[in-house]
Design a protein around this motif. Sequence first.
Motif, PDB file in Angstrom:
ATOM      1  N   THR A 188      19.699  -8.908  16.180  1.00  0.00           N
ATOM      2  CA  THR A 188      18.949  -8.199  15.146  1.00  0.00           C
ATOM      3  C   THR A 188      19.358  -7.078  14.866  1.00  0.00           C
ATOM      4  N   GLU A 189      20.626  -6.468  15.548  1.00  0.00           N
ATOM      5  CA  GLU A 189      20.826  -5.144  15.441  1.00  0.00           C
ATOM      6  C   GLU A 189      20.247  -3.804  15.602  1.00  0.00           C
ATOM      7  N   VAL A 190      18.858  -4.143  16.298  1.00  0.00           N
ATOM      8  CA  VAL A 190      18.179  -3.105  16.714  1.00  0.00           C
ATOM      9  C   VAL A 190      18.610  -2.457  18.148  1.00  0.00           C
ATOM     10  N   TYR A 223       9.635  -4.166  18.603  1.00  0.00           N
ATOM     11  CA  TYR A 223       8.150  -4.052  19.841  1.00  0.00           C
ATOM     12  C   TYR A 223       8.508  -4.880  20.808  1.00  0.00           C
ATOM     13  N   LEU A 224       8.596  -4.455  21.930  1.00  0.00           N
ATOM     14  CA  LEU A 224       8.840  -5.272  23.218  1.00  0.00           C
ATOM     15  C   LEU A 224       7.435  -5.147  23.955  1.00  0.00           C
ATOM     16  N   ALA A 225       6.825  -6.395  24.012  1.00  0.00           N
ATOM     17  CA  ALA A 225       5.459  -6.388  24.616  1.00  0.00           C
ATOM     18  C   ALA A 225       5.770  -6.895  26.184  1.00  0.00           C
ATOM     19  N   ARG A 274       8.811  -4.820  12.891  1.00  0.00           N
ATOM     20  CA  ARG A 274       9.788  -5.935  12.285  1.00  0.00           C
ATOM     21  C   ARG A 274      10.120  -7.174  12.959  1.00  0.00           C
ATOM     22  N   VAL A 275      10.704  -6.896  14.359  1.00  0.00           N
ATOM     23  CA  VAL A 275      10.914  -7.967  15.129  1.00  0.00           C
ATOM     24  C   VAL A 275       9.953  -7.504  16.510  1.00  0.00           C
ATOM     25  N   ILE A 276       9.340  -8.600  17.174  1.00  0.00           N
ATOM     26  CA  ILE A 276       8.548  -8.714  18.056  1.00  0.00           C
ATOM     27  C   ILE A 276       9.093  -9.609  19.110  1.00  0.00           C
ATOM     28  N   ALA A 277       9.249  -9.112  20.442  1.00  0.00           N
ATOM     29  CA  ALA A 277       9.800  -9.905  21.597  1.00  0.00           C
ATOM     30  C   ALA A 277       8.823  -9.622  22.804  1.00  0.00           C
ATOM     31  N   ALA A 278       8.463 -10.836  23.420  1.00  0.00           N
ATOM     32  CA  ALA A 278       7.448 -10.557  24.792  1.00  0.00           C
ATOM     33  C   ALA A 278       8.016 -11.382  25.795  1.00  0.00           C
ATOM     34  N   ILE A 279       7.463 -10.812  26.761  1.00  0.00           N
ATOM     35  CA  ILE A 279       7.559 -11.313  28.205  1.00  0.00           C
ATOM     36  C   ILE A 279       6.488 -11.615  28.861  1.00  0.00           C
ATOM     37  N   ASN A 280       6.015 -12.709  29.147  1.00  0.00           N
ATOM     38  CA  ASN A 280       4.728 -12.946  29.791  1.00  0.00           C
ATOM     39  C   ASN A 280       4.788 -14.000  30.719  1.00  0.00           C
ATOM     40  N   GLN A 281       4.024 -13.874  31.895  1.00  0.00           N
ATOM     41  CA  GLN A 281       4.155 -15.150  32.651  1.00  0.00           C
ATOM     42  C   GLN A 281       3.290 -16.290  32.178  1.00  0.00           C
ATOM     43  N   ASP A 282       2.219 -16.186  31.279  1.00  0.00           N
ATOM     44  CA  ASP A 282       1.450 -17.252  30.933  1.00  0.00           C
ATOM     45  C   ASP A 282       2.180 -17.627  29.665  1.00  0.00           C
ATOM     46  N   SER A 283       2.505 -18.806  29.655  1.00  0.00           N
ATOM     47  CA  SER A 283       3.206 -19.218  28.346  1.00  0.00           C
ATOM     48  C   SER A 283       2.192 -19.738  27.221  1.00  0.00           C
ATOM     49  N   ASP A 284       1.093 -19.566  27.602  1.00  0.00           N
ATOM     50  CA  ASP A 284      -0.183 -19.821  26.423  1.00  0.00           C
ATOM     51  C   ASP A 284      -0.424 -18.385  25.926  1.00  0.00           C
ATOM     52  N   ALA A 285       0.160 -17.215  26.260  1.00  0.00           N
ATOM     53  CA  ALA A 285      -0.325 -16.009  26.047  1.00  0.00           C
ATOM     54  C   ALA A 285      -0.454 -15.816  24.626  1.00  0.00           C
ATOM     55  N   ALA A 328       5.033 -13.290  18.300  1.00  0.00           N
ATOM     56  CA  ALA A 328       6.359 -12.796  18.482  1.00  0.00           C
ATOM     57  C   ALA A 328       7.579 -13.528  18.050  1.00  0.00           C
ATOM     58  N   ASP A 329       8.771 -13.082  17.829  1.00  0.00           N
ATOM     59  CA  ASP A 329       9.971 -13.656  17.182  1.00  0.00           C
ATOM     60  C   ASP A 329      10.787 -14.317  18.271  1.00  0.00           C
ATOM     61  N   TYR A 330      10.756 -13.576  19.589  1.00  0.00           N
ATOM     62  CA  TYR A 330      11.399 -14.227  20.725  1.00  0.00           C
ATOM     63  C   TYR A 330      10.331 -13.977  22.053  1.00  0.00           C
ATOM     64  N   GLY A 331      10.465 -15.172  22.859  1.00  0.00           N
ATOM     65  CA  GLY A 331       9.489 -15.131  23.901  1.00  0.00           C
ATOM     66  C   GLY A 331      10.278 -15.451  25.239  1.00  0.00           C
ATOM     67  N   LEU A 332       9.945 -14.679  26.299  1.00  0.00           N
ATOM     68  CA  LEU A 332      10.527 -15.127  27.630  1.00  0.00           C
ATOM     69  C   LEU A 332       9.334 -15.239  28.462  1.00  0.00           C
ATOM     70  N   VAL A 333       9.360 -16.654  28.900  1.00  0.00           N
ATOM     71  CA  VAL A 333       8.162 -16.857  30.052  1.00  0.00           C
ATOM     72  C   VAL A 333       8.614 -16.343  31.359  1.00  0.00           C
ATOM     73  N   GLY A 334       8.270 -15.292  32.042  1.00  0.00           N
ATOM     74  CA  GLY A 334       8.390 -14.822  33.276  1.00  0.00           C
ATOM     75  C   GLY A 334       7.658 -13.679  33.747  1.00  0.00           C
ATOM     76  N   ASP A 335       8.057 -13.466  34.979  1.00  0.00           N
ATOM     77  CA  ASP A 335       7.278 -12.135  35.712  1.00  0.00           C
ATOM     78  C   ASP A 335       8.134 -10.999  35.351  1.00  0.00           C
ATOM     79  N   VAL A 336       7.275  -9.997  34.575  1.00  0.00           N
ATOM     80  CA  VAL A 336       7.739  -8.555  34.131  1.00  0.00           C
ATOM     81  C   VAL A 336       8.425  -7.953  35.198  1.00  0.00           C
ATOM     82  N   TYR A 337       7.930  -8.142  36.505  1.00  0.00           N
ATOM     83  CA  TYR A 337       8.577  -7.338  37.547  1.00  0.00           C
ATOM     84  C   TYR A 337       9.934  -7.866  38.138  1.00  0.00           C
ATOM     85  N   GLU A 338      10.404  -9.400  37.623  1.00  0.00           N
ATOM     86  CA  GLU A 338      11.510  -9.716  37.905  1.00  0.00           C
ATOM     87  C   GLU A 338      12.622  -9.555  36.522  1.00  0.00           C
ATOM     88  N   GLU A 339      11.908  -9.971  35.459  1.00  0.00           N
ATOM     89  CA  GLU A 339      12.794  -9.861  34.453  1.00  0.00           C
ATOM     90  C   GLU A 339      13.018  -8.573  33.834  1.00  0.00           C
TER      91      GLU A 339
END
Lengths: 250, 315
Positions: free
Chosen positions: A246-248, B256-258, B275-286, B292-303
């Motif tokens: 995304t180049e951000v 925005y990284l949630a 503009r771009v939203i990315a999220a990391i959350n353990q609950d895949s149904d959150a 979000a545009d990009y999602g990673l299902v996982g534990d924030v303490y590890e990722e």
Amino acid sequence: MKILVPCKRVPDPDQKLRLNAETVGIDPAALTYILNPFDAIAVEEALRIRETAHPDAEVIAVSIAPAEGEADLRTALAMGADRALLIEHNDPTDPWNVARLLAAVIEHEQPTLVLMGKQAVDDDANQTGQFLAAQLGWPQATFASQIEFIDDGIRVHRETDLGIEVIRTTLPAIVTADLRLNEPRYASLPSILRAKKKSIEQTTPAKLGVQLELRVRLIGMELINSQRHCEKVETASNLLAKLRETEVVG
Amino acid sequence: MEHDGTALRSGSGAALGFARALSEDITAFVLGVNLEAMADEAAKLAPALVADHPALSAPVADRWAHVIAKVARAQNAELIVATSTTWAKDIVSRAAGLLGGAMASDVIGHEMVDGELHLRRPMFAGAVNATIVLEGSPKIITVRPSAYDAPTAAATPFTIEAVATDAFDFGKLPNATQFESLDRKTGARPDVTEARIVVSGGRAFKNSEDFEQHVGGLADALGAATGSSRALVDAGITPNSLQVGQTGKIVAPELYLALGISGAVQHLAGMKNSRVIAAINQDSDAPIFEFADYGLVGDVYEEVPRLIAELNSGQ
């Protein structure tokens, strides 16, 4: 000392909203309503003032709503408000006219302090307290996170974008409550039952001598749904790669 | 135009951008004391009008609103526009109360329809966009800084004019409220409302140290601001000033990284226009993943430590 607490009836924010057939409003069918959470904070603060600095305080809750709005005033009574006044009104209104109706009540009741939520969670306007203060020519302290009584008035901590601001002001004054002012109590079952028996004073805009002149005309509404499609990635490394695309992120 | 005593607030040009879209005849009004630098900044964007007086040393609502309303009347202003911030909500709303109450807050779009100004603004924590028309004049409008761009700075500055001080008796402004202090947020990180990247943490973080290590650590690796969900503020883990949401800050950064944020409606209201939203959350149904545009299902303490390590290793 009298403390007036305007209380707005709002749709519970934790429910799915639907638009009405004309798409110029929310479909009222099956909606549940609550006392605006910021107004509940204002009621709580008024009760705490009565319990500490000013045991003689009389706490008066006021709502502008259809007859069903009695339910939200009973919430305020159950929390501990001394009196409740319903200004019965069925049609849409706006912050300007709400402030005018409240000003008419204030002229009659002569409170020392008006405590109200900083915004209602339905229209999110954040105007009514300021309009009311302007109409009355009273000082205002918006977004209060702490209120302290001092010799010649009150000292208020305000939550602003730049940080916590402290001001002091004379009374009477309008104070609008922010989220961190307090945590409202839950009414006990006996007090809920007692509140059901209390009488609610009634009036109307006409009896208050206020003819509404709307400043805000609603043309239409649209529900906002997410336009995004979430691409799931497997690893932190993959996520970073996507963010770099995304180049951000450099 | 809002300023912090030394410079214009970065979003304040959005109000001029909105005004410029509707009219050629606009004036940037700055009030306060010792305003030379701010007046110069404003004059790069539009002709500036300045009320510079020691009686305006702190932004106290009853005084400042009185001055704004009086100047608006003297100028026969049809529109009074400000960028939506706590300053504008406090002071400009009060000025609107002195000017007849035809006000719209947090405007995100507009359109002229048959000579009528249609304004779009979010309601119900952003679940709905309403289109409204204001009845009466002047109309007072606050705009979201993310919705309008400031006009481009002119090569030759516009004029700077002082308000006719004989229109005011500065000694007789409203005097019921006194400013005592402002505890400015300090910190090395950018302000959450002004940053290009915001890293925000939610309920997954159990204490302030963990929040600082992970959310703060990732923010520093990215040169970002930190934000927080309401749950962490309520739990005393993060300060009020970080809260993003309907009742906190409204942000719209480039990214925005949630992290460990479920995505309650009131939080989404504060960030979903990023503009771009990315999220990391353990609950895949959150619910956050729906926004979000990009999602990673996982534990924030590890990722999150993995992200920080990879960024800091310069890979």
